[in-house]
Scaffold this active site. Structure first.
Site, short mmCIF file in Angstrom:
data_model
loop_
_atom_site.label_atom_id
_atom_site.label_comp_id
_atom_site.label_asym_id
_atom_site.label_seq_id
_atom_site.Cartn_x
_atom_site.Cartn_y
_atom_site.Cartn_z
N CYS A 381 0.95 -1.19 0.04
CA CYS A 381 -0.05 -0.08 -0.10
C CYS A 381 0.72 1.13 -0.02
O CYS A 381 1.38 1.45 -0.96
CB CYS A 381 -1.29 -0.03 1.12
SG CYS A 381 -2.52 0.75 0.87
N HIS A 517 -3.64 -5.01 0.78
CA HIS A 517 -2.94 -5.60 1.75
C HIS A 517 -3.11 -7.00 1.78
O HIS A 517 -3.87 -7.36 2.53
CB HIS A 517 -3.61 -4.85 3.11
CG HIS A 517 -3.28 -3.25 3.41
ND1 HIS A 517 -2.37 -3.13 4.13
CD2 HIS A 517 -3.94 -2.25 3.14
CE1 HIS A 517 -2.24 -1.71 4.28
NE2 HIS A 517 -3.37 -1.35 3.47
N GLU A 519 -1.76 -9.07 3.34
CA GLU A 519 -1.46 -9.83 4.64
C GLU A 519 -2.78 -10.12 5.41
O GLU A 519 -2.92 -11.01 6.16
CB GLU A 519 -0.58 -8.87 5.60
CG GLU A 519 -1.34 -7.59 6.05
CD GLU A 519 -0.94 -6.52 5.21
OE1 GLU A 519 -0.94 -6.60 3.91
OE2 GLU A 519 -1.05 -5.20 5.59
N1 GLN Z 1 -1.86 6.64 3.00
C1 GLN Z 1 -2.03 5.87 1.77
C2 GLN Z 1 -3.39 6.08 0.96
O1 GLN Z 1 -4.22 6.47 1.85
C3 GLN Z 1 -1.57 4.77 2.12
C4 GLN Z 1 -2.58 3.69 2.73
C5 GLN Z 1 -2.05 2.46 3.45
O2 GLN Z 1 -0.88 2.29 3.40
N2 GLN Z 1 -3.01 1.77 3.79
O3 GLN Z 1 -3.60 5.93 0.11
#
Ligand code: GLN
Length: 562
Positions: A381, A517, A519
């Site tokens: 992410c 994500h 995970e």
């Molecule tokens: N801050 C970034 C976004 O909102 C990444 C978010 C995250 O890593 N879950 O896109």
């Protein structure tokens, strides 16, 4: 058979490991072939965990249907190997929101709306619905907090009523308490447990069984004393002492015949559980064939709970590769000015998800080291977003490229707010959340990792939680500069070919960034493909380094030494 409910309450102190106890019982029931689901009750007034600080509260777990939940939901998913949903995490906020909305709609016309019966009815309904939705045979219900808390009273009353309505053979109450050890008199003290059970009885619940949390195995004598004073049968006092690995807890409890006890109390047939996955996992964790050192470059250093699913996914990937994964926490902020050469001595660099500008430049530099020095890199992410920023600046020559999250005036907003987010005013539950499809390109690392079934037409699903994305206006330039876009969300209008889901660098041993994500979906029984591949690449690097007796691992600026 009737649906049956097991209620787990906690006493003496919070953070006892009730979630692990609940999950382990779930695992033992799943290992007997039952359809099981689990509910976490959080008595706080937040509607969900999405707006809470991971630093204090642990990670925000995301379900397929996009709920932002307590981290225990993730533990249940991993131990029970089931996908849970929004309804599995009940909070006071949700319950009151519904009751008040109903009251405004006139659902309780002419009545005085009260905790009993209106709030308790709503709680019971939610518990029943969560079991019903998936056709569960057994429903585990963990009441968060500690008995005696003001907030948990309506929930305790609701679960008390459930036995009254559904009968003894369909309900079971287990109480988890801490047994403190007094060094001076060298004994375990049972009094706090006695008091805690007395408090529980005060609200009308006599536990059927007790699970004692302790540092070491509790002597038989203390168990007998607790049975006597808390009025449970002697063989209904179980002991979850500190284990070297949480995956050892299901078997630890099974050896004390907790399964047989539950079968007896709930009139279930006697079944021998299949615990092989847990036993095999513990064996590898205790004696792996090799080890790798992974730098996790983040904002919350040495805060395993803030990255719980990530830690578990790494563990699953380690077990799948017969390797121990040594996590080294590196504080991103300390990397900004430092000499980064020690980062090259790791077998892998991982930049996890995150929010806010703190430490961003350090994360960008970590991605650069990984790219230039061929260190396996996994960007999750935010970790993908910093890899794109780094590539834009240093390879595509887009000077001062950035995400508008960190620099609203950047000349090259390679990461930008998703158009849907422009209208968002509320903070709670408004990100791009939950499971979304990812179209995997042929001939890429991503495709080799997921190896999607032919019938899937190269589409896989992962869970998301973000507001920003790779700016479609820069995709062509990044590709021209050599970046591979290996995954997209298909069919999103106005987004060029589609939202960028994954990037990689051809010719690098392992360089992968994912907008999702993965995970959150990783299980012991099914390790997440990107994590498995990442650790595999790290094992290869560790082996190669051993052979050419490369540099010893030196301390990295910002590293939190164990
Ligand atoms: N801050 C970034 C976004 O909102 C990444 C978010 C995250 O890593 N879950 O896109």
């Amino acid at each position: 058979m009737d649906r049956k409910y097991i209620f787990i309450t906690g006493g003496v102190v919070s953070s006892l490991g009730k979630g692990i106890a609940t999950s382990s019982i779930g695992a033992l029931l799943r290992a007997r072939g039952y359809a099981v689901t689990a509910i976490k009750i959080d008595p706080y007034i937040n509607v969900d965990a999405g707006t809470m600080r991971p630093y204090e509260h642990g990670e925000v777990f995301v379900t397929d249907d996009g709920a932002e939940t307590d981290l225990d939901i993730g533990t249940y998913e991993r131990f029970l190997d089931v996908d849970l949903a929004r309804g599995n995490n009940i909070t006071t906020g949700q319950v009151y929101q519904t009751v008040i909305e109903k009251e405004r709609q006139g659902a309780y016309l002419s009545q005085t709306v009260q905790v009993i019966p209106h709030v308790t009815d709503e709680i019971k309904q939610r518990i029943v619905d969560a079991g019903e939705r998936v056709g569960a045979e057994l429903v585990l219900v963990e009441v968060g907090g500690t008995v005696g808390d003001i907030e948990s009273l309506p929930f305790l009353e609701a679960i008390r009523q459930i036995r009254f309505e559904m009968g003894r053979e369909n309900t079971l109450y287990l109480h988890v308490t801490l047994l403190p050890y007094l060094g001076t008199s060298e004994e375990y003290k049972t009094k706090p447990t006695q008091h805690s059970v007395a408090t529980l009885r005060g609200v009308g619940i006599q536990p059927d069984g007790i699970i004692l949390r302790s540092k070491t195995p509790v002597p038989e004598e203390a168990r007998r004393k607790i049975a006597l004073f808390t009025n449970v049968e002697a063989d209904a006092v179980f002991n979850a002492f500190d284990a070297d690995f949480v995956y050892a807890v299901p078997e630890m409890l099974e050896q004390q015949n907790i399964g047989r006890f539950i079968e007896r109390m709930l009139s279930l047939e006697r079944v021998t559980p299949e615990l092989r996955v847990w036993q095999d996992a513990v064996r590898v964790l205790r004696q792996p064939a090799s080890e790798v050192s992974i730098a996790v470059v983040g904002k919350y250093v040495a805060m395993p709970d803030a990255y719980l699913s990530l830690m578990e996914a790494l563990k699953h990937a380690g077990i799948a590769n017969d390797a121990r994964v040594n996590i080294e926490w590196v504080n991103a902020e300390a990397l900004v000015e430092a000499d980064l050469s020690p980062l090259r001595t790791f077998d892998g660099i991982l930049v996890p998800g995150g929010f806010g500008v703190r430490g961003i430049e350090g994360k960008v530099r970590a991605a650069q080291v990984a790219r230039e020095h061929r260190v396996p890199y996994l960007g999750i992410c935010l970790g993908m977003q910093v890899a794109v920023i780094e590539y834009a600046r240093n390879v595509a020559r887009l000077e001062a490229a950035n995400s508008t999250e960190f620099d609203p005036y950047t000349p090259h907003p390679v990461i930008d707010l998703m158009p849907e987010q422009l209208e968002v005013a509320d903070m709670g539950g408004t990100m791009r959340l939950g499971s979304w499809p990812m179209q995997v390109s042929d001939g890429t690392l991503l495709q080799r990792l997921y190896d999607p079934a032919p019938a899937s037409q190269n589409v896989v699903y992962e869970r998301h939680r973000h507001r920003y994305e790779v700016n479609p206006g820069y995709v062509a330039q990044l590709k021209d500069a050599g970046l591979t876009v290996s995954g997209i969300t298909p069919g999103m209008a106005g987004r060029g070919e589609g939202l960028v889901e994954a990037i990689e660098i051809e010719g690098h041993p392992f360089f992968l960034g994912l907008q999702s994500h993965p995970e959150f979906r990783s299980r012991l029984m099914r390790p997440s493909p990107p994590f498995k591949g990442f650790i595999q690449a790290a094992v290869a690097r560790a082996g190669a380094r051993r052979n050419d007796a490369g540099p010893e691992r030196a301390a990295v600026p910002g590293e939190v030494l164990p």
